[in-house]
Each structure stands twice: as C-alpha cells, then as structure tokens.
Design an enzyme around this catalytic site. Structure first.
Site, mmCIF file in Angstrom:
data_model
loop_
_atom_site.group_PDB
_atom_site.id
_atom_site.type_symbol
_atom_site.label_atom_id
_atom_site.label_comp_id
_atom_site.label_asym_id
_atom_site.label_seq_id
_atom_site.Cartn_x
_atom_site.Cartn_y
_atom_site.Cartn_z
ATOM 1 N N LYS A 80 2.185 -9.721 0.702
ATOM 2 C CA LYS A 80 1.716 -9.078 -0.534
ATOM 3 C C LYS A 80 2.549 -7.827 -0.760
ATOM 4 O O LYS A 80 2.598 -6.935 0.089
ATOM 5 C CB LYS A 80 0.237 -8.708 -0.446
ATOM 6 N N CYS A 91 0.832 -1.203 0.000
ATOM 7 C CA CYS A 91 0.000 0.000 0.000
ATOM 8 C C CYS A 91 0.864 1.249 0.000
ATOM 9 O O CYS A 91 1.753 1.391 0.851
ATOM 10 C CB CYS A 91 -0.924 -0.004 1.217
#
Length: 344
Positions: free
Chosen positions: A144, A105
């Site tokens: 991730k 992110c």
C-alpha cells in the site's frame, strides 16, 4: 526485463472489490468484528503493526483476531527484510489471509523509524522486503503506497517504484491517490490537503492490466465505489467506513449482491453479545463500544445516541445495557430517515 514480461505467481485470490483501510486506533480486532457483522464480504485490514511490536512486544495482543473476521489482512510497518519475513511467517501461523506492507504512512514517528511513505524514495528497500516475505510465506504479499512523496512525485517516479517492487513478483498494489508531504503536513492534513489524482491510478491499471490495483482516498459513497470499479480492481474505504459503518450495508447490497435483511438492531444485538463475552475476559467496555458511535449516522436521534455512549461508556459499570439505553434514544425503525444506497 519489462514488468509486462514477468511471470507472476498465482497466489490465492481475495475478493478486493471493496476493502476497509488500515486505520490507527480504529481498525482493531473489535472494530473488525463489528464491521464483519455488517458486511460478510468486504476485505478487512488490521491497523498498521510494526515489526518491532510483533517481534518484541505482546504478540497475542497485536495479532489476535476472531475467526469470523476472515478475510482479514495484516498490515506491517517496517523496512528490514529479515524482520518482515519473520513477521510474515508469524502472520501465516496466526491464520491471516494476506500480508500488506505500509509504504504510505507519513507520520513523523514512522519516518524516524524509516518506514511508511518515506520508503517510496527507496524502492529497492521495499522490493527487498517484499521479496523476503514472498520467499517466507505462501500468502499474498501486497503493498500500500501513495502516488508520490515530496518532490519525487512524477509519473516516471511512480512507475519506477511500482516496477521495482513488481520485479519481485508482487502483483497487487493498493494506491492512496494522493502524494505525501513528509515535512510540513500532519498525517491528518496528508489525508486531506494533497489533491486526489484518481487518473494517475487509473493510468497505472491501464499500463499494467495484469496487476490488481485498488484505489484509496476520498471515497465516501456507493456511487463512487461503482465509478472507480469501472477503472480499477478494487476500492479501499477509510474514515467514511468508520464514521458511517452502515455504509457497508449499502455496499454489501450494491456491490456484492447481498440483501437488506440485516438491520442495525440485529448487528447491535450481536455485537453486544460479543462485548459481553470480551468483558468477561477483561476487555474494557468502552474500548469496544466506541466503534459503534457512527452506527446511526444519518438517522434522527443519532446525536443523542453518540452522546449517551460517549458520556456513559467510560464510566465504571458500563456494559451492554448502556448501548440498549442509547438505542432507546433513537426513533423506531418506521420513523427513521431512510438511507438510500447512494448515501455517504
């Protein structure tokens, strides 16, 4: 010691051929319940939840989920190894099937808290967090990430990050096939402007065949899923699955071998039953109804469907009947535009 010589733990295997990406303000427990009605097989992820929210906030609000959501993974945002380990233990107690660490992110808020994509610049910090979580729980612990961040985006940078984290025994990576720019681009722009580099993710799988590699970014159709699965182990779908959730019905057939007996109306009726139950517990109607806006994407009457829900859903007194009224604005099944399996 090389990564190829590592002895990786044999953790419980999840079918990750297709998964739904963690999406802020999207993949809450209501949306996941709805998506599970469409596809029994896809792997679902929570929104990113920070370690601070779990340790110091309303834990039940953030972590509660319905048993029907299995398999479901909790995505954590954080950098402190001790906090991550404690949250992993809590996730295990709640019954999650996997704990995933967000290293992708790019938002300013996430950077200011020193987690997300900025951690790609500190692979040792990521490795410490993953190691602590793996020592704390028996659940699969996965990561991730992006393929790079800012000017630290070479193949060697990418490999160093993967190898550093893999040295903890982590063998499952979900890779968004774009780099992230931490300054100058918004989170939305970071999902669209940096070019996709699928070949870089394919190359990673070729180099480390023992790892489970899932590719993410820009996937909108079943045909694309099949193409990626020829090169990697899994495909993660983001906004396309939210904007057109019936795409998952096509995937259930083409990837998982399901059938087409489930209809949109069957899913909607079951979800209305869920909404009615949750409303008795005090959940606002529109907090759940907003997730079905894309259910009739590609069907004649879809615009009227969305408009009716958007205009009437937030009003006092809205409930399941509001969705039935919206459904009346969509043509009957025999008159619908047929969605081919390869549709987006």
């Amino acid at each position: 010691m090389s990564v190829n010589s590592l002895k990786l733990d044999k953790l419980p295997a999840l079918d990750r051929r297709v998964s739904i990406a963690p999406m802020m303000d999207r993949t809450d427990r209501h949306d996941r319940y709805f998506l599970r009605l469409i596809s029994p097989s896809v792997l679902l992820y929570t929104e990113m939840i920070t370690t601070g929210a779990i340790l110091h906030g309303d834990r039940e609000r953030f972590l509660k989920f319905d048993a029907s959501e299995h398999p479901v993974a909790l995505q954590l945002g954080g950098a402190d190894a001790g906090d991550l380990a404690q949250c992993a233990e809590i996730a295990a107690d709640y019954g999650y099937d996997e704990v995933n660490l967000n290293v992708g992110c790019p938002s300013d808020r996430v950077q200011n808290a020193r987690f997300g994509a900025c951690l790609m610049k500190e692979p040792e910090v990521v490795a410490a967090g993953v190691k602590a979580m793996r020592q704390a729980v028996d659940l699969p612990v996965t990561v991730k990430s992006r393929i790079g961040v800012d000017d630290q985006d070479s193949w060697d940078d990418f490999v160093r990050f993967i190898e550093t984290v893999a040295a903890t025994g982590c063998d499952t990576f979900i890779i968004h096939a774009r780099k992230a720019w931490l300054n100058g681009l918004s989170p939305k722009e970071n999902r669209e402007i940096p070019p996709l580099s699928y070949d870089k993710v394919y190359r990673l799988k070729q180099r480390y065949p023992e790892f489970s590699i899932t590719i993410n970014g820009g996937v909108t159709a079943c045909t694309e899923v099949s193409q990626h699965l020829a090169h990697v182990d899994g495909v993660m779908i983001g906004r396309a699955a939210y904007e057109n959730p019936w795409l998952l019905a096509d995937i259930e057939v083409s990837v998982f071998g399901g059938d087409r007996r489930t209809t949109r109306e069957t899913v909607l009726n079951r979800y209305i039953g869920y909404i009615d139950r949750e409303m008795t517990a005090g959940v606002p109607f529109y907090a759940m109804a907003r997730h079905v806006l894309g259910l009739y994407q590609g069907v004649r009457g879809a615009r009227a469907w969305r408009r009716h829900i958007s205009e009437n859903g937030p009003r006092p007194g809205a409930g399941g009947e509001t969705l039935r009224q919206a459904l009346a604005k969509v043509l009957q099944p025999a008159q619908r535009v047929t969605d081919p399996i390869t549709s987006s």
